[in-house]
Structures are given as structure tokens and as C-alpha cells.
Design a protein around this motif. Sequence first.
Motif, PDB file in Angstrom:
ATOM      1  N   GLY A  88       0.814  -1.215   0.000  1.00 16.39           N
ATOM      2  CA  GLY A  88       0.000   0.000   0.000  1.00 16.39           C
ATOM      3  C   GLY A  88       0.841   1.255   0.000  1.00 16.39           C
ATOM      4  O   GLY A  88       0.581   2.190  -0.761  1.00 16.39           O
ATOM      5  N   ASP A  89       1.858   1.297   0.854  1.00 20.37           N
ATOM      6  CA  ASP A  89       2.710   2.483   0.932  1.00 20.37           C
ATOM      7  C   ASP A  89       3.563   2.670  -0.322  1.00 20.37           C
ATOM      8  O   ASP A  89       3.793   3.791  -0.759  1.00 20.37           O
ATOM      9  N   ALA A  90       4.024   1.565  -0.904  1.00 22.06           N
ATOM     10  CA  ALA A  90       4.954   1.655  -2.023  1.00 22.06           C
ATOM     11  C   ALA A  90       4.278   1.853  -3.380  1.00 22.06           C
ATOM     12  O   ALA A  90       4.819   2.554  -4.232  1.00 22.06           O
ATOM     13  N   LEU A  91       3.092   1.257  -3.577  1.00 24.31           N
ATOM     14  CA  LEU A  91       2.557   1.176  -4.937  1.00 24.31           C
ATOM     15  C   LEU A  91       1.121   1.652  -5.142  1.00 24.31           C
ATOM     16  O   LEU A  91       0.714   1.872  -6.281  1.00 24.31           O
ATOM     17  N   VAL A  92       0.361   1.790  -4.073  1.00 21.61           N
ATOM     18  CA  VAL A  92      -1.076   2.039  -4.229  1.00 21.61           C
ATOM     19  C   VAL A  92      -1.378   3.538  -4.209  1.00 21.61           C
ATOM     20  O   VAL A  92      -1.092   4.214  -3.217  1.00 21.61           O
ATOM     21  N   PRO A  93      -1.990   4.074  -5.289  1.00 19.10           N
ATOM     22  CA  PRO A  93      -2.364   5.490  -5.298  1.00 19.10           C
ATOM     23  C   PRO A  93      -3.520   5.738  -4.323  1.00 19.10           C
ATOM     24  O   PRO A  93      -4.284   4.831  -3.994  1.00 19.10           O
ATOM     25  N   ALA A  94      -3.658   6.970  -3.894  1.00 18.79           N
ATOM     26  CA  ALA A  94      -4.657   7.333  -2.881  1.00 18.79           C
ATOM     27  C   ALA A  94      -6.064   6.928  -3.281  1.00 18.79           C
ATOM     28  O   ALA A  94      -6.824   6.421  -2.450  1.00 18.79           O
ATOM     29  N   ASP A  95      -6.429   7.101  -4.551  1.00 18.41           N
ATOM     30  CA  ASP A  95      -7.806   6.801  -4.951  1.00 18.41           C
ATOM     31  C   ASP A  95      -8.086   5.303  -5.099  1.00 18.41           C
ATOM     32  O   ASP A  95      -9.218   4.911  -5.383  1.00 18.41           O
ATOM     33  N   GLU A  96      -7.080   4.467  -4.881  1.00 21.32           N
ATOM     34  CA  GLU A  96      -7.246   3.015  -4.950  1.00 21.32           C
ATOM     35  C   GLU A  96      -7.175   2.371  -3.563  1.00 21.32           C
ATOM     36  O   GLU A  96      -7.218   1.148  -3.451  1.00 21.32           O
ATOM     37  N   ARG A  97      -7.054   3.177  -2.507  1.00 19.43           N
ATOM     38  CA  ARG A  97      -6.845   2.629  -1.152  1.00 19.43           C
ATOM     39  C   ARG A  97      -7.990   1.739  -0.674  1.00 19.43           C
ATOM     40  O   ARG A  97      -7.757   0.698  -0.078  1.00 19.43           O
ATOM     41  N   GLN A  98      -9.223   2.145  -0.937  1.00 16.28           N
ATOM     42  CA  GLN A  98     -10.358   1.359  -0.462  1.00 16.28           C
ATOM     43  C   GLN A  98     -10.368  -0.020  -1.124  1.00 16.28           C
ATOM     44  O   GLN A  98     -10.531  -1.043  -0.456  1.00 16.28           O
ATOM     45  N   GLN A  99     -10.188  -0.043  -2.438  1.00 18.78           N
ATOM     46  CA  GLN A  99     -10.130  -1.311  -3.150  1.00 18.78           C
ATOM     47  C   GLN A  99      -8.946  -2.150  -2.659  1.00 18.78           C
ATOM     48  O   GLN A  99      -9.062  -3.357  -2.458  1.00 18.78           O
ATOM     49  N   TYR A 100      -7.797  -1.481  -2.459  1.00 17.13           N
ATOM     50  CA  TYR A 100      -6.609  -2.177  -1.979  1.00 17.13           C
ATOM     51  C   TYR A 100      -6.877  -2.854  -0.635  1.00 17.13           C
ATOM     52  O   TYR A 100      -6.467  -3.993  -0.409  1.00 17.13           O
ATOM     53  N   GLU A 101      -7.574  -2.160   0.272  1.00 20.25           N
ATOM     54  CA  GLU A 101      -7.866  -2.736   1.592  1.00 20.25           C
ATOM     55  C   GLU A 101      -8.705  -4.003   1.469  1.00 20.25           C
ATOM     56  O   GLU A 101      -8.490  -4.967   2.192  1.00 20.25           O
ATOM     57  N   GLN A 102      -9.644  -4.015   0.520  1.00 19.38           N
ATOM     58  CA  GLN A 102     -10.442  -5.225   0.294  1.00 19.38           C
ATOM     59  C   GLN A 102      -9.554  -6.364  -0.190  1.00 19.38           C
ATOM     60  O   GLN A 102      -9.644  -7.490   0.299  1.00 19.38           O
ATOM     61  N   PHE A 103      -8.676  -6.072  -1.160  1.00 24.60           N
ATOM     62  CA  PHE A 103      -7.751  -7.086  -1.665  1.00 24.60           C
ATOM     63  C   PHE A 103      -6.835  -7.586  -0.544  1.00 24.60           C
ATOM     64  O   PHE A 103      -6.595  -8.776  -0.397  1.00 24.60           O
ATOM     65  N   ARG A 104      -6.298  -6.632   0.245  1.00 21.64           N
ATOM     66  CA  ARG A 104      -5.364  -6.985   1.312  1.00 21.64           C
ATOM     67  C   ARG A 104      -6.011  -7.949   2.300  1.00 21.64           C
ATOM     68  O   ARG A 104      -5.402  -8.950   2.711  1.00 21.64           O
ATOM     69  N   LYS A 105      -7.254  -7.679   2.673  1.00 20.86           N
ATOM     70  CA  LYS A 105      -7.959  -8.555   3.626  1.00 20.86           C
ATOM     71  C   LYS A 105      -8.180  -9.940   3.037  1.00 20.86           C
ATOM     72  O   LYS A 105      -8.014 -10.946   3.731  1.00 20.86           O
ATOM     73  N   GLN A 106      -8.542 -10.003   1.766  1.00 20.78           N
ATOM     74  CA  GLN A 106      -8.757 -11.299   1.112  1.00 20.78           C
ATOM     75  C   GLN A 106      -7.470 -12.119   1.099  1.00 20.78           C
ATOM     76  O   GLN A 106      -7.476 -13.315   1.397  1.00 20.78           O
ATOM     77  N   VAL A 107      -6.366 -11.461   0.737  1.00 21.81           N
ATOM     78  CA  VAL A 107      -5.089 -12.172   0.677  1.00 21.81           C
ATOM     79  C   VAL A 107      -4.632 -12.555   2.076  1.00 21.81           C
ATOM     80  O   VAL A 107      -4.124 -13.652   2.303  1.00 21.81           O
ATOM     81  N   ALA A 108      -4.820 -11.670   3.047  1.00 25.28           N
ATOM     82  CA  ALA A 108      -4.434 -11.981   4.430  1.00 25.28           C
ATOM     83  C   ALA A 108      -5.226 -13.164   4.962  1.00 25.28           C
ATOM     84  O   ALA A 108      -4.746 -13.901   5.833  1.00 25.28           O
ATOM     85  N   ASP A 109      -6.437 -13.363   4.442  1.00 22.32           N
ATOM     86  CA  ASP A 109      -7.265 -14.512   4.837  1.00 22.32           C
ATOM     87  C   ASP A 109      -6.878 -15.782   4.082  1.00 22.32           C
ATOM     88  O   ASP A 109      -7.515 -16.821   4.249  1.00 22.32           O
ATOM     89  N   GLY A 110      -5.855 -15.698   3.229  1.00 17.37           N
ATOM     90  CA  GLY A 110      -5.359 -16.877   2.538  1.00 17.37           C
ATOM     91  C   GLY A 110      -5.906 -17.088   1.145  1.00 17.37           C
ATOM     92  O   GLY A 110      -5.647 -18.117   0.523  1.00 17.37           O
ATOM     93  N   THR A 164      -6.243 -16.647  -2.908  1.00 19.82           N
ATOM     94  CA  THR A 164      -5.465 -16.309  -4.084  1.00 19.82           C
ATOM     95  C   THR A 164      -6.367 -15.458  -4.961  1.00 19.82           C
ATOM     96  O   THR A 164      -7.496 -15.844  -5.244  1.00 19.82           O
ATOM     97  N   ILE A 165      -5.903 -14.287  -5.359  1.00 17.68           N
ATOM     98  CA  ILE A 165      -6.757 -13.400  -6.151  1.00 17.68           C
ATOM     99  C   ILE A 165      -6.043 -12.941  -7.420  1.00 17.68           C
ATOM    100  O   ILE A 165      -4.814 -12.892  -7.471  1.00 17.68           O
ATOM    101  N   GLU A 166      -6.859 -12.607  -8.409  1.00 17.57           N
ATOM    102  CA  GLU A 166      -6.354 -12.007  -9.649  1.00 17.57           C
ATOM    103  C   GLU A 166      -7.306 -10.877 -10.007  1.00 17.57           C
ATOM    104  O   GLU A 166      -8.502 -11.082 -10.139  1.00 17.57           O
ATOM    105  N   ARG A 167      -6.778  -9.679 -10.156  1.00 19.38           N
ATOM    106  CA  ARG A 167      -7.603  -8.502 -10.411  1.00 19.38           C
ATOM    107  C   ARG A 167      -6.845  -7.533 -11.318  1.00 19.38           C
ATOM    108  O   ARG A 167      -5.647  -7.671 -11.547  1.00 19.38           O
ATOM    109  N   GLU A 168      -7.575  -6.497 -11.749  1.00 16.06           N
ATOM    110  CA  GLU A 168      -6.954  -5.415 -12.501  1.00 16.06           C
ATOM    111  C   GLU A 168      -7.137  -4.125 -11.721  1.00 16.06           C
ATOM    112  O   GLU A 168      -8.215  -3.855 -11.194  1.00 16.06           O
ATOM    113  N   THR A 169      -6.072  -3.320 -11.659  1.00 22.62           N
ATOM    114  CA  THR A 169      -6.141  -2.072 -10.914  1.00 22.62           C
ATOM    115  C   THR A 169      -4.997  -1.156 -11.322  1.00 22.62           C
ATOM    116  O   THR A 169      -4.098  -1.563 -12.053  1.00 22.62           O
TER     117      THR A 169
END
Length: 194
Positions: A35-57, A59-64
Motif C-alpha cells: 500500500g505504501d509503495a505502490l497504491v495510489p490514494a484513490d485506490e486505497r479502499q479497493q486495496y484494503e479489500q484485496f489486502r484482507k482477502q489475501v491476508a485470509d489466505g 489467491t486473487i487475480e484482479r486489474e487495478t
Amino acid sequence: RLEFVDRQPIIREVNPAFEQVFGFDGDSVVGSTVGDALVPADERQQYEQFRKQVADGQTIERETKRQTANGLRQFVFKVIQLDMVDGAGTDAYVWYTDVTERRRRERAIRSLQDATARMQRASTAAEIGEIATESAEEALNLPDTICWLHDEMTEHLEPVATTGVDRDLVTSLAPDHDWHEVFASGEVISYTSD
């Protein structure tokens, strides 16, 4: 390579392809979160959803969108979980594929197809010129465009539509004008005025 620590994806390693695609030196991002290195501010909400999914184990594939050293780019990314290490963290790998140019090309093609359909419904040559100049600006990223129509009576090229150029400053082109010669050649060429 990521390691999830307290459900946060910490970048532990990047390969040379990452450095080439993103334009960042690996040492500048290793140890930071995605999030700090690559995620732009307007993508933070979507990133948080992805982060939680991955943290829960998952495997995801998305476009952003992701931030690169040269600005925002469009990526398809895939996160693959590897294993749990003593329950302390999850290792994962992330593959990024830059699809910016492909998406830009797809948008341009859709825009040009739409313009073609609009031209077929147009009732005047001037209307077609308006559509052509708008399309050149939108689809081809040509901000300064002018459309002239050939007047068979005077042999002049008469301006009918412009984008990015004040229409009142555009004059007709007589047969002896350099640009008229480009028109008269009947060939599609690139011409740069002095």
C-alpha cells in the motif's frame, strides 16, 4: 515476494523485472507495505479489500492502477499464497502485468468505432469533419487538429473543424500552400510545418 505481518503485506524481495516495470530501485521498496509503495490514494479502499482477502489466505487475480516512478499505470496482478510459517505470517508472491497500453489501445479502437458509426449518420461533410477532429483528439491523443474540406470551385482547402486551435485563426489553404500539396499528393504522410 510478500510476507504478511499482522495482516499487512510487507515487501521482502523484488526481482529485476519489478525494477524495470515500476522504475523503483528494489531497496527503496523492500520493507515497506504494498500500500505504501505502490497504491495510489484513490485506490486505497479497493486495496484494503484485496489486502484482507489475501491476508485470509485467498489467491486473487484482479486489474487495478498502481503507482510507478513514471506515474500511474494499469496492471493485472495475481497474488498466490505459499504457506504459513509457524502461524506468524503468510508468504505470497505477486505477479504484475502492465496492461496500460493494451487498455489505451482498446479504448482508442472503441472510440474510433463509435466515431465511424457517428460519421455514417452524419448529414454533412462539415459534421463529419467535426467528428473526425474530435476523434483524433480523444482516440489518438492529438490535441491540435484541423479538418479542411476541398472546395472544387476555388481549389482551396477550407477549414471546417478544429480542436485545440482557435477556429478563427485557421485560414483556407491555396493550391500553392505546402499543406495543400500534401493533400494533393493523395498519400497519407506525416508533415511538420517549419
